[in-house]
Design an enzyme around this catalytic site. Sequence first.
Site, PDB file in Angstrom:
ATOM      1  N   PRO A  88      38.451  38.572  37.863  1.00 15.51           N
ATOM      2  CA  PRO A  88      37.711  39.413  38.760  1.00 15.51           C
ATOM      3  C   PRO A  88      37.943  40.884  38.745  1.00 15.51           C
ATOM      4  CG  PRO A  88      39.508  38.116  39.797  1.00 15.51           C
ATOM      5  CD  PRO A  88      40.045  38.072  38.322  1.00 15.51           C
ATOM      6  N   GLU A  89      37.067  41.774  38.864  1.00 12.81           N
ATOM      7  CA  GLU A  89      37.374  43.108  39.044  1.00 12.81           C
ATOM      8  C   GLU A  89      36.761  43.290  40.316  1.00 12.81           C
ATOM      9  OE1 GLU A  89      36.233  45.391  35.546  1.00 12.81           O
ATOM     10  OE2 GLU A  89      36.533  43.771  34.258  1.00 12.81           O
TER      11      GLU A  89
END
Length: 298
Positions: free
Chosen positions: A2-3
């Site tokens: 996840p960014e």
Amino acid sequence: MPELPEVERLRRSLEPHILGKRVASARLRRRDICESFAGEPPTITPVRTAPERLLLGSTITGTLRRGKQLALFADTGRILCVHLGMSGQLLFRPGPPTRPLPTHVHALWTLTSADGSIHGTLLFRDPRRFGGLWTFDSLAALRHARWNRLGPDALLVWPRALRKAFAGSRRAVKAALLNQSVVAGVGNIYADEALFKARIHPARDAANITEQECANLAGAIRRTLRRAIQSGGSTIRDYRDADGNAGTASLHHAVYGRSGQPCRVCRHRLSSGLLAQRTTVWCPVCQPLEPAHHRHSR
DNA sequence: CTTGCGTCCTGCTCGC
DNA sequence: TGCGAGCAGGACGCAA
């Protein structure tokens, strides 16, 4: 995994399920994924994780994201900070916990409504365990002891911040972008996407990025992330929001995961290589290593 | 101080 | 079908 867009999407999907709910039970199944801290700035010390530090007995009043990190805060002032690492998930399920639990659930909470009825279960799942939980006595403590290492949130990044971080740096511009103290929230996917959008080769020396290019890049980062949030984030494999839904942002990627395929702008075959130990994809035509006026000289 | 490299984990895919 | 190698969205600790 996840960014920033994925964490923001998680935050938004989580809020309606948890705001105003009371934490009726909190279980940590693996102690080593959680670190707890007591005290207020400037004196913050590590302590053993007690259930009330995992918000047991308090009511969840809000959420906050900075870069790739998510904080849940309670009416008591206590803070639970979540970092998903590569494979982390925060999942909400209506009702009490159902057996068997999914694999790699390291922490779980039961939430109750104002009338005392069970509202739902929150699961922290992280197969690779690169993520984790951190607890603090206050938001000020979290900011002082943990978020102090983060640069400006990437959704709000200003050209000046890039300019300052790049000046005097001796590494590649992509390596600088991946450093969370430069900009918080950009990871391997969106670094490549933003550099493509700004037409900057990822291996360029950060120090040689011009003021104009910094302005383009800051805008490209913000636009790339905003669009990815709109598409629900990039689900490569594991990413899900709190409801278990995947995102479709990867359908719009210009370069990430498209090595060898034609550039969406010029149709040239996209190149790939290793940069800062991360797979990197770029268009050799749209993102020249040398400024254009050099290519035709001599 | 900065920078690059190895490392922490599990699990999936690919080639033999 | 089985098996090992390689790779994955992150980021820290350490050595130079």
